[in-house]
Scaffold this active site. Sequence first.
Site, PDB file in Angstrom:
ATOM      1  N   ASN A   9       0.858  -1.190   0.000  1.00 36.46           N
ATOM      2  CA  ASN A   9       0.000   0.000   0.000  1.00 36.46           C
ATOM      3  C   ASN A   9       0.895   1.241   0.000  1.00 36.46           C
ATOM      4  OD1 ASN A   9      -1.880   1.995   0.415  1.00 36.46           O
ATOM      5  ND2 ASN A   9      -2.283   1.465   2.563  1.00 36.46           N
ATOM      6  N   HIS A  96      -9.663   0.806   4.810  1.00 34.85           N
ATOM      7  CA  HIS A  96      -8.375   1.058   5.478  1.00 34.85           C
ATOM      8  C   HIS A  96      -8.601   1.996   6.665  1.00 34.85           C
ATOM      9  CE1 HIS A  96      -4.287   2.427   6.242  1.00 34.85           C
ATOM     10  NE2 HIS A  96      -3.889   1.325   5.626  1.00 34.85           N
TER      11      HIS A  96
HETATM   12  C1  PEP Z   1      -0.848   0.131   5.800  1.00 36.98           C
HETATM   13  O1  PEP Z   1      -0.749   1.140   5.131  1.00 36.98           O
HETATM   14  O2  PEP Z   1      -1.822  -0.604   5.648  1.00 36.98           O
HETATM   15  C2  PEP Z   1       0.199  -0.187   6.776  1.00 36.98           C
HETATM   16  C3  PEP Z   1       0.090  -1.284   7.447  1.00 36.98           C
HETATM   17  O3  PEP Z   1       1.214   0.730   6.916  1.00 36.98           O
HETATM   18  P1  PEP Z   1       2.624   0.502   7.662  1.00 36.98           P
HETATM   19  O4  PEP Z   1       3.187  -0.801   7.111  1.00 36.98           O
HETATM   20  O5  PEP Z   1       3.425   1.672   7.310  1.00 36.98           O
HETATM   21  O6  PEP Z   1       2.341   0.371   9.121  1.00 36.98           O
END
Ligand code: PEP
Length: 256
Positions: A9, A96
């Site tokens: 993501n 999300h």
């Molecule tokens: C995300 O964007 O879903 C995520 C888990 O971000 P990070 O890995 O930066 O915690």
Amino acid sequence: MRKPLIAANWKMNMLRWEAQELARSFLEKVPDLTAYSDVVLIPPFTVLDVVRGVVDGTHVKLGAQNVFWEERGAFTGEISPGMLRDAGCEWVIVGHSERRHVLGETDEMVNKKIKASLDSGLNVILCVGETLEERESGKHLKRITGQVEIALSQLELDSPHRLVIAYEPVWAIGTGKNATPDEADYVQGTIREITGNIFGDMAEEVRIVYGGSVTEENIQELIGEPNIDGALVGGASLQAESLAKIVQMGTEASVV
Ligand code: PEP
């Protein structure tokens, strides 16, 4: 046996030239592991075409970060499932935590988005997870149960492979503080039970991945747990080298 899925993501990052460089460099570094894992790049809408140009015809799939539930019409600023399919997406993230907490997305909106996406042929990554306050007050399982039940209510799922649930504790996203493998596995086991109540035996094949500060340092331990079928990676997916390592190490750990 569930095939792990690792999804990147990119959030609201990457101009066109940056996206192209990152996607190209990642593809050069990561071997074709299609037989063992699914890999999805999820850039912002504005660079979907750029990333598509790089990954088309390869083992890497394309996804989007959000979707609206109507196909066409007077919904300024929204993007429909059909538009995402047209742009080459096979996957879409729904619910999300940044959309829920920063932009006010509700469980009911998440449910509509999932239905519309599945109907139009997109595969869905549904994100659920508790805040720090909910965890500290012992309400996290109740919160997650509610999120999953409402998101999946009245849903026709023709194949378990078209739905992935990402357990992403809000306190672990972008903070460098990941849930321990045990903690994540426990919650994800609970999510599997809830999913089983909804879909019956089919739920055994639904992948449940973990997200929240996943890195090359912790991916193996996490994926080694029985209820962790992959990862949704934010920050660490913005560098080709670290994303390629996460994919390789995660895939190897799940095969062993
Ligand atoms: C995300 O964007 O879903 C995520 C888990 O971000 P990070 O890995 O930066 O915690």
